[in-house]
Design a protein around this motif. Structure first.
Motif: not given
Length: 482
Positions: A349-359, A386-388, A417-425
């Motif tokens: 949550x604090x530092x997702x390995x992928x910061x951006x998602x686009x569509x 994601x970091x915000x 609400x943890x979104x790092x994987x391009x989806x909900x956890x």
């Protein structure tokens, strides 16, 4: 104080006021250049986005996204920066994910053998389901091999860490971790250690260059002797050429291709060409997995290291008790470690390995934030940072703080609400969605990293800094378990 907002509810979209999306793009060319200079040099990413939230009093607004001209043909995006609006990026019934994996620009397919690999495909493209299905079946079969393979690879990490601490009085964790991660992934996907192939010990260095040349438009070097205008011209204005890293990529790819022969045989049976499957597997291993661990493991150890001795004591007690009870490190044991699981989710949550998602919007769609509804027109690009979004103060109490217990007990409900994987956890990757196929593996490996650390050590201290993408971690000391 509770670590999550127990009383948080989202207002239904039909009761929220419809608001025009604020913000703008400025003059063609000059507007994107101004936003780019602000993003990289005047403000930095977090302040760039937060300042505009404050200016427009909205977590949804228009702005030019990085890198702008001439890498991106159209840098105009609509930002979604809260926990409610962000998930529109996952809904492939409303948005298209074609060629947006890296954002408003796409690196040359020369970096991937001439193929648009799975990450750049929309789920409606026929090849997507075949490739993603192949990855998922492969990872499912490897699930039982993850723990023993990781434990074999990580033993060298601890040996290198202790040797460097003894020799220099401190140890660069990133370098040691990258070396271990590459060898682990090579073992997992190719069935043998990278040291037993022509790649030898230099495989991860070749991939580092390959990754940098693709992601250079998204980073800044921060070199004092290099004027910002020169760096901006070199990194952000034009694509970097593949030929510079070609020999290094081909060396790793050829070794991987030879070692992973059985996997490629299976890919052919599923209707994929051997060459296309090979480059897709290489991307899954080298970009998605190795690139992810370069950010993930240092971030995890940074937060845990700075969490202090009390957190270390609690993690060690939980991990050792469960391992003893279960008779070893097993999948069942990992599931019982509630604090360990919470710490991993909190780091993601604090530092997702992928910061951006686009569509891109497939049609006119209405999205909602906490406070308003907005209409996004067909074809407009949506961007989530994601970091915000994962530090939404209306969802998480003390969102900027690392709280190890945040997701324990009732708090586990908020992993959605943890979104790092391009989806909900709480969601799972499928052949027809864009969630990371290695989602479960990433979470498992993060838990394993903590388990292996606290089986061996009682506590440790680190110093953290910033890198091009992610954190740098320097170990200052470790205290071995008695």
């Amino acid at each position: 104080m509770s670590s999550f907002s127990e009383n948080y509810t989202c207002a239904p979209s039909d009761v929220l006021p419809l608001r025009e999306i604020p913000g703008g793009y400025g003059l063609p060319f000059f507007g994107p250049i101004k936003d780019r200079i602000d993003y990289y040099y005047n403000q930095g990413p977090d302040e760039f986005f937060r300042a505009r939230i404050k200016k427009y009093n909205s977590t949804v607004y228009r702005v030019n996204g990085p890198p702008g001209p001439f890498n991106a043909k159209d840098p105009r995006v609509i930002l979604v920066l809260d926990a409610v609006s962000f998930p529109v990026l996952f809904d492939t019934s409303k948005v298209e994910k074609r060629n947006v994996f890296t954002g408003t620009f796409m690196p040359s397919t020369h970096f991937t053998g001439g193929y648009r690999v799975c990450s750049y495909l929309d789920p409606l493209e026929p090849k997507h389901a075949i490739l993603k299905g192949f990855f998922l079946s492969l990872l499912d079969r490897m699930h039982k091999e993850l723990i023993p393979t990781f434990r074999s690879a990580i033993a060298q990490l601890f040996a290198d860490l202790e040797a460097e601490l003894s020799d220099k009085g401190q140890a660069n964790f990133n370098t040691i971790s990258d070396k271990m991660s590459f060898d682990f992934l090579f073992r997992l996907f190719a069935g043998k250690s990278s040291y037993d192939t022509p790649v030898g010990a230099g495989g991860n260095a070749n991939l580092d260059k390959w990754l940098f040349f693709q992601l250079a438009p998204l980073v800044t070097l921060g070199l004092k002797f290099l004027p910002n205008c020169v760096e901006d011209l070199l990194l952000h204005t034009f694509p970097l050429p593949y030929f510079v890293v070609k020999s290094g990529y081909e060396k790793v790819h050829d070794a991987f291709d030879e070692a992973a022969g059985k996997l490629l045989d299976e890919a052919e049976k599923q209707g994929l060409s051997r060459d296309e499957a090979s480059h897709n597997l290489m991307f899954l291993t080298g970009f998605n997995s190795y690139g992810g661990t370069k950010v993930l493991f240092p971030a995890l150890l940074k937060y845990v290291g700075n969490g202090g001795e009390d957190l270390h004591r609690r993690l060690a007690a939980e991990i050792r008790a469960v391992v003893k009870e279960e008779g070893g490190v097993t999948l069942a044991a990992l599931e019982k470690m509630s604090l360990t699981k919470s710490v991993v989710w909190e780091a993601l949550r604090m530092e997702p390995p992928v910061q951006f998602q686009y569509a891109k919007a497939k049609q006119d769609i209405t999205i909602t934030s906490h406070d308003a509804s907005y209409v996004i027109k067909k074809g407009e690009t949506i961007c989530g940072y994601q970091p915000i979004a994962t530090k939404d103060p209306k969802v998480f109490v003390n969102p900027e703080e690392f709280l190890p217990d945040r997701f324990t007990g009732h708090g586990e409900k908020l992993i959605k609400y943890v979104y790092w994987s391009n989806g909900r956890e709480t969601d799972n990757p499928k052949a027809d969605n864009k969630q990371c196929p290695a989602k479960e593996m990433v979470v498992l490996l993060s838990r394993m990293m903590l388990v292996e650390f606290f089986i061996r050590y009682d506590t440790f201290s680190v110093e953290a800094g910033k890198l091009l993408l992610g954190s740098s971690v320097t170990f200052k000391s470790v205290t071995k378990a008695v």
